[in-house]
Design a protein around this motif. Structure first.
Motif, PDB file in Angstrom:
ATOM      1  N   PHE A  47      47.900  33.212  75.240  1.00 33.92           N
ATOM      2  CA  PHE A  47      47.951  32.215  74.173  1.00 33.92           C
ATOM      3  C   PHE A  47      46.583  31.568  73.977  1.00 33.92           C
ATOM      4  O   PHE A  47      46.204  31.196  72.865  1.00 33.92           O
ATOM      5  N   LYS A  48      45.813  31.453  75.049  1.00 31.89           N
ATOM      6  CA  LYS A  48      44.484  30.861  74.929  1.00 31.89           C
ATOM      7  C   LYS A  48      43.578  31.757  74.079  1.00 31.89           C
ATOM      8  O   LYS A  48      42.725  31.276  73.338  1.00 31.89           O
ATOM      9  N   ILE A  49      43.776  33.062  74.185  1.00 27.61           N
ATOM     10  CA  ILE A  49      43.012  33.989  73.347  1.00 27.61           C
ATOM     11  C   ILE A  49      43.424  33.805  71.884  1.00 27.61           C
ATOM     12  O   ILE A  49      42.589  33.834  70.980  1.00 27.61           O
ATOM     13  N   VAL A  50      44.718  33.616  71.665  1.00 26.11           N
ATOM     14  CA  VAL A  50      45.214  33.378  70.307  1.00 26.11           C
ATOM     15  C   VAL A  50      44.584  32.108  69.731  1.00 26.11           C
ATOM     16  O   VAL A  50      44.166  32.071  68.565  1.00 26.11           O
ATOM     17  N   SER A  51      44.493  31.051  70.544  1.00 24.50           N
ATOM     18  CA  SER A  51      43.896  29.797  70.083  1.00 24.50           C
ATOM     19  C   SER A  51      42.436  30.007  69.704  1.00 24.50           C
ATOM     20  O   SER A  51      41.967  29.510  68.665  1.00 24.50           O
ATOM     21  N   ALA A  52      41.706  30.740  70.549  1.00 26.55           N
ATOM     22  CA  ALA A  52      40.294  31.002  70.258  1.00 26.55           C
ATOM     23  C   ALA A  52      40.143  31.850  68.999  1.00 26.55           C
ATOM     24  O   ALA A  52      39.275  31.591  68.155  1.00 26.55           O
ATOM     25  N   ALA A  77      35.582  31.197  59.808  1.00 26.81           N
ATOM     26  CA  ALA A  77      35.103  32.197  58.845  1.00 26.81           C
ATOM     27  C   ALA A  77      35.728  31.962  57.474  1.00 26.81           C
ATOM     28  O   ALA A  77      35.044  32.027  56.436  1.00 26.81           O
ATOM     29  N   LEU A  78      37.031  31.683  57.447  1.00 27.26           N
ATOM     30  CA  LEU A  78      37.713  31.441  56.177  1.00 27.26           C
ATOM     31  C   LEU A  78      37.187  30.181  55.494  1.00 27.26           C
ATOM     32  O   LEU A  78      36.973  30.155  54.278  1.00 27.26           O
ATOM     33  N   ALA A  79      36.984  29.132  56.287  1.00 29.02           N
ATOM     34  CA  ALA A  79      36.510  27.865  55.722  1.00 29.02           C
ATOM     35  C   ALA A  79      35.111  28.018  55.141  1.00 29.02           C
ATOM     36  O   ALA A  79      34.781  27.473  54.075  1.00 29.02           O
ATOM     37  N   LYS A  80      34.280  28.768  55.831  1.00 33.66           N
ATOM     38  CA  LYS A  80      32.906  28.961  55.368  1.00 33.66           C
ATOM     39  C   LYS A  80      32.865  29.799  54.102  1.00 33.66           C
ATOM     40  O   LYS A  80      32.078  29.545  53.178  1.00 33.66           O
ATOM     41  N   ARG A  81      33.767  30.797  54.033  1.00 33.15           N
ATOM     42  CA  ARG A  81      33.772  31.698  52.882  1.00 33.15           C
ATOM     43  C   ARG A  81      34.377  31.041  51.655  1.00 33.15           C
ATOM     44  O   ARG A  81      33.904  31.239  50.524  1.00 33.15           O
ATOM     45  N   SER A  82      35.437  30.287  51.838  1.00 35.38           N
ATOM     46  CA  SER A  82      36.131  29.688  50.689  1.00 35.38           C
ATOM     47  C   SER A  82      35.733  28.241  50.448  1.00 35.38           C
ATOM     48  O   SER A  82      36.223  27.603  49.511  1.00 35.38           O
ATOM     49  N   GLU A  83      34.874  27.713  51.325  1.00 39.75           N
ATOM     50  CA  GLU A  83      34.413  26.332  51.245  1.00 39.75           C
ATOM     51  C   GLU A  83      35.567  25.340  51.342  1.00 39.75           C
ATOM     52  O   GLU A  83      35.524  24.235  50.791  1.00 39.75           O
ATOM     53  N   SER A  84      36.629  25.750  52.020  1.00 36.85           N
ATOM     54  CA  SER A  84      37.767  24.850  52.249  1.00 36.85           C
ATOM     55  C   SER A  84      37.547  24.093  53.566  1.00 36.85           C
ATOM     56  O   SER A  84      36.667  24.420  54.351  1.00 36.85           O
ATOM     57  N   ALA A  85      38.371  23.076  53.801  1.00 36.58           N
ATOM     58  CA  ALA A  85      38.240  22.274  55.026  1.00 36.58           C
ATOM     59  C   ALA A  85      38.620  23.113  56.248  1.00 36.58           C
ATOM     60  O   ALA A  85      39.641  23.807  56.241  1.00 36.58           O
ATOM     61  N   PHE A  86      37.803  23.007  57.281  1.00 35.65           N
ATOM     62  CA  PHE A  86      38.069  23.802  58.492  1.00 35.65           C
ATOM     63  C   PHE A  86      39.402  23.414  59.124  1.00 35.65           C
ATOM     64  O   PHE A  86      40.189  24.277  59.530  1.00 35.65           O
ATOM     65  N   LEU A  87      39.684  22.127  59.216  1.00 37.29           N
ATOM     66  CA  LEU A  87      40.906  21.666  59.872  1.00 37.29           C
ATOM     67  C   LEU A  87      42.140  22.194  59.166  1.00 37.29           C
ATOM     68  O   LEU A  87      43.096  22.643  59.803  1.00 37.29           O
ATOM     69  N   SER A  88      42.123  22.145  57.852  1.00 38.14           N
ATOM     70  CA  SER A  88      43.257  22.642  57.085  1.00 38.14           C
ATOM     71  C   SER A  88      43.449  24.140  57.310  1.00 38.14           C
ATOM     72  O   SER A  88      44.562  24.614  57.531  1.00 38.14           O
ATOM     73  N   SER A  89      42.343  24.886  57.276  1.00 40.86           N
ATOM     74  CA  SER A  89      42.421  26.336  57.512  1.00 40.86           C
ATOM     75  C   SER A  89      42.920  26.633  58.918  1.00 40.86           C
ATOM     76  O   SER A  89      43.749  27.528  59.133  1.00 40.86           O
ATOM     77  N   PHE A  90      42.397  25.866  59.870  1.00 38.07           N
ATOM     78  CA  PHE A  90      42.786  26.109  61.260  1.00 38.07           C
ATOM     79  C   PHE A  90      44.279  25.888  61.461  1.00 38.07           C
ATOM     80  O   PHE A  90      44.950  26.682  62.128  1.00 38.07           O
ATOM     81  N   CYS A  91      44.816  24.814  60.905  1.00 41.88           N
ATOM     82  CA  CYS A  91      46.248  24.520  61.072  1.00 41.88           C
ATOM     83  C   CYS A  91      47.110  25.655  60.518  1.00 41.88           C
ATOM     84  O   CYS A  91      48.083  26.083  61.148  1.00 41.88           O
ATOM     85  N   LYS A  92      46.755  26.153  59.342  1.00 38.39           N
ATOM     86  CA  LYS A  92      47.544  27.226  58.734  1.00 38.39           C
ATOM     87  C   LYS A  92      47.448  28.510  59.549  1.00 38.39           C
ATOM     88  O   LYS A  92      48.463  29.167  59.827  1.00 38.39           O
ATOM     89  N   VAL A  93      46.231  28.884  59.902  1.00 38.25           N
ATOM     90  CA  VAL A  93      46.037  30.116  60.676  1.00 38.25           C
ATOM     91  C   VAL A  93      46.680  29.993  62.059  1.00 38.25           C
ATOM     92  O   VAL A  93      47.313  30.928  62.560  1.00 38.25           O
ATOM     93  N   TYR A  94      46.540  28.827  62.647  1.00 38.17           N
ATOM     94  CA  TYR A  94      47.072  28.616  63.987  1.00 38.17           C
ATOM     95  C   TYR A  94      48.593  28.762  64.005  1.00 38.17           C
ATOM     96  O   TYR A  94      49.160  29.411  64.880  1.00 38.17           O
ATOM     97  N   VAL A  95      49.261  28.133  63.045  1.00 40.97           N
ATOM     98  CA  VAL A  95      50.725  28.220  62.969  1.00 40.97           C
ATOM     99  C   VAL A  95      51.167  29.671  62.791  1.00 40.97           C
ATOM    100  O   VAL A  95      52.100  30.138  63.446  1.00 40.97           O
ATOM    101  N   LEU A  96      50.493  30.407  61.915  1.00 42.42           N
ATOM    102  CA  LEU A  96      50.841  31.805  61.696  1.00 42.42           C
ATOM    103  C   LEU A  96      50.604  32.642  62.960  1.00 42.42           C
ATOM    104  O   LEU A  96      51.470  33.423  63.374  1.00 42.42           O
ATOM    105  N   CYS A  97      49.441  32.462  63.570  1.00 45.68           N
ATOM    106  CA  CYS A  97      49.125  33.223  64.782  1.00 45.68           C
ATOM    107  C   CYS A  97      50.080  32.879  65.925  1.00 45.68           C
ATOM    108  O   CYS A  97      50.502  33.751  66.681  1.00 45.68           O
ATOM    109  N   PHE A  98      50.403  31.588  66.027  1.00 47.63           N
ATOM    110  CA  PHE A  98      51.319  31.179  67.086  1.00 47.63           C
ATOM    111  C   PHE A  98      52.686  31.824  66.893  1.00 47.63           C
ATOM    112  O   PHE A  98      53.297  32.302  67.857  1.00 47.63           O
TER     113      PHE A  98
END
Length: 548
Positions: free
Chosen positions: A6-11, A19-40
């Motif tokens: 799971f720690k690898i999944v978090s990383a 990468a997504l936030a930088k490419r789409s210029e969206s907020a990192f926190l928002s992107s992280f929450c969405k990706v994290y929930v899906l990956c989890f």
């Protein structure tokens, strides 16, 4: 298909979100929450459902819960005393290994047969390490010493420290153990006498609470610290979840929970005490105060010269924590067992008084004389101590993790597999001890044939250290101190310490249960810590027995 941490999944989620936030210029926190929930969700589905049911190479092993991914057996691991469910499963075992699953469907392999235990503990001991989650939790209080060392580091530390625990040197410490025990007896005698004068009869004490007290007053804060760190709270469960599933070990001390801050402060205080002891011993050795032939832990470690001061602190912390908790727990269970069985208590007191001088005698036994008497003239004291350590194993269950792809009893065990070793269950297994395995019976060590066996590693200090009567059907029928290269290095010390503490107490006092309902062990609620100690303690009536 391998398991994924799971720690690898978090990383992975953090990197992908960046990468997504930088490419789409969206907020990192928002992107992280969405990706994290899906990956989890994807990880949890694979880890908890797909892997154990479809991909695990161990799924064909005998199991306690059939093919279901969730069962009442899993819930027992959270609701019952540690080691109790596994003890029952050992009795149901067919073969050397049983597969069971935790409440979140993680698989564990319970080792049940002596032949399999021999592989895990002796012949392949360094292929099985302590799980990282346990190491992270223990090292804060128990130190990063020999207990948690692995591989070549452990071999070197054991070889270095072993002379301090040689049987002949432990015998030399008996005089000091007796002196400390007399302080305890004097303290309890005074308390009983005071209560008697105040007509407060009978005098009642929580023997568990009393056993952990530092009776001579030195380093009194040790008692307070260990009482705090070995207690249990709901926040301990939160910390356990964080260190197992989410956070790397180096971040854990910074988690802003009250319990976490308490543990950090306790660890710092204990290390300060250890550092003070080390510097005092070093000063003594450089002067004429200390005997240069001493073989105590600090003298041996300092003479070796290969440990830095910080490393010595970790070693001493290990021995303080391990010795403090397990001996206090064993002494409490000893008094409980004898309070339940007054005829055993009487027989033991008669033997003690027949061979040992009173703790208040003007000419106490020498260390050599005391060791010889206990070894050769007090079979019932030895039998009671052995039975306490068998029946009430202080550490009911412990875990290992396969460090490499290996095998047990010819069955392939992939790296990362969690292995459960249950001293409580093995020590009480009917298949290994006979029909009275679940009965407290010291006579089993007196009535057996004279045939004896020893651990083949005894001469190197890796085995049991003492011969045992062949009442059991295997040398691996007692796992209180484990076996092999990773067995408890201080087991001879622990046995003598328990024998001397028990002798001074039972010789002077008579103990009876304050609550007769607790004669039924099932009514004792045990805490879920590393050691099996009753919640609320064990309250006993204490009566001074004249004539000794």
């Amino acid at each position: 298909m391998p398991r994924v941490s799971f720690k690898i999944v978090s990383a992975f989620s953090a990197v992908l979100s960046y990468a997504l936030a930088k490419r789409s210029e969206s907020a990192f926190l928002s992107s992280f929450c969405k990706v994290y929930v899906l990956c989890f969700f994807l990880w949890a589905t694979y880890r908890f459902i797909l892997y154990p049911n479809l991909f695990s190479p161990l799924r064909h092993l005998p199991t306690v819960d059939g093919k279901s991914w969730w069962s009442r057996q899993s819930v027992r691991l959270l609701s019952e005393t540690r080691g109790v469910p596994q003890s029952e499963w050992i009795e149901q075992a067919r073969g050397g290994l049983i597969r069971y699953r935790t409440v979140v469907n993680l698989e564990r392999i319970l080792v049940t047969a002596p032949e399999a235990l021999a592989e895990v503990l002796t012949t392949k001991s360094y292929q099985f390490k302590k799980p990282q989650s346990i190491v992270t939790g223990l090292k804060r209080i128990a130190g990063d010493g020999i207990l948690l060392a692995e591989g070549d580091r452990h071999k070197l530390q054991r070889k270095t420290l072993l002379p301090a625990f040689a049987y002949r040197h432990i015998r030399d410490l008996n005089g000091l153990m007796w002196e400390i025990s007399t302080h305890s007896v004097a303290s309890l005698t005074e308390a009983v006498a005071t209560a008697s004068k105040a007509n407060e009869k009978p005098y009642i004490v929580d023997i568990n609470e009393w056993a952990i007290r530092n009776q001579d007053g030195k380093y009194k804060n040790l008692e307070k610290i260990y009482k705090s760190v070995f207690s249990q709270s709901r926040q301990d469960m939160i910390l356990f979840f964080l260190r197992v599933w989410i956070l790397p070990g180096w971040i854990l001390p910074y988690v802003p929970l009250k319990r976490n801050l308490e543990l950090v402060q306790a660890g710092e205080a204990l290390r300060d005490i250890c550092r003070e002891l080390i510097r005092q011993k070093k000063s003594d050795l450089e002067s004429e105060v200390a005997d240069k032939t001493d073989k105590d832990i600090l003298t041996v470690a300092l003479s070796y010269g290969g440990f830095t001061e910080d490393e010595l602190v970790e070693q001493l912390l290990t021995f303080l924590a391990a010795g403090h908790e397990t001996t206090a727990t064993s002494l409490g269970w000893s008094i409980y067992a004898l309070a339940k069985n007054p005829e055993m208590q009487t027989s033991l007191r008669e033997e003690i008084r027949a061979h040992l001088r009173s703790p208040s005698a003007s000419s106490p036994h020498s260390a050599e004389e005391l060791a010889s008497i206990i070894d050769n003239n007090m079979p019932y004291l030895r039998a009671v101590c052995l039975e306490v350590l068998r029946y009430f194993a202080p550490v009911p269950i412990t875990f290992r993790e396969a460090a490499v792809d290996t095998s047990i009893s010819g069955i392939a065990i992939p790296a990362g597999t969690q292995i459960a070793i249950c001293p409580r269950g093995i020590n009480r297994a009917v298949s290994l001890w006979g029909d009275d395995a679940n009965v407290f019976n010291p006579d089993r060590y007196l009535s057996q044939p004279k045939q004896e066996y020893t651990d083949p590693l005894d001469e190197e200090g890796n085995g049991e250290g003492l011969k045992k009567h062949a009442g059991a059907r295997s040398n691996y029928a007692t796992l209180t101190f484990l076996h092999g290269p990773r067995s408890c290095i201080g087991q001879s010390f622990a046995r003598f310490e328990l024998a001397i503490l028990l002798a001074t107490l039972v010789g002077r006092f008579e103990f009876a249960l304050a609550d007769e309902a607790l004669r039924d062990e099932t009514k004792l609620k045990l805490r879920r810590g590393a050691t099996n100690r009753p919640i609320g303690g064990i309250h006993v009536k204490v009566k001074l027995v004249e004539g000794w």
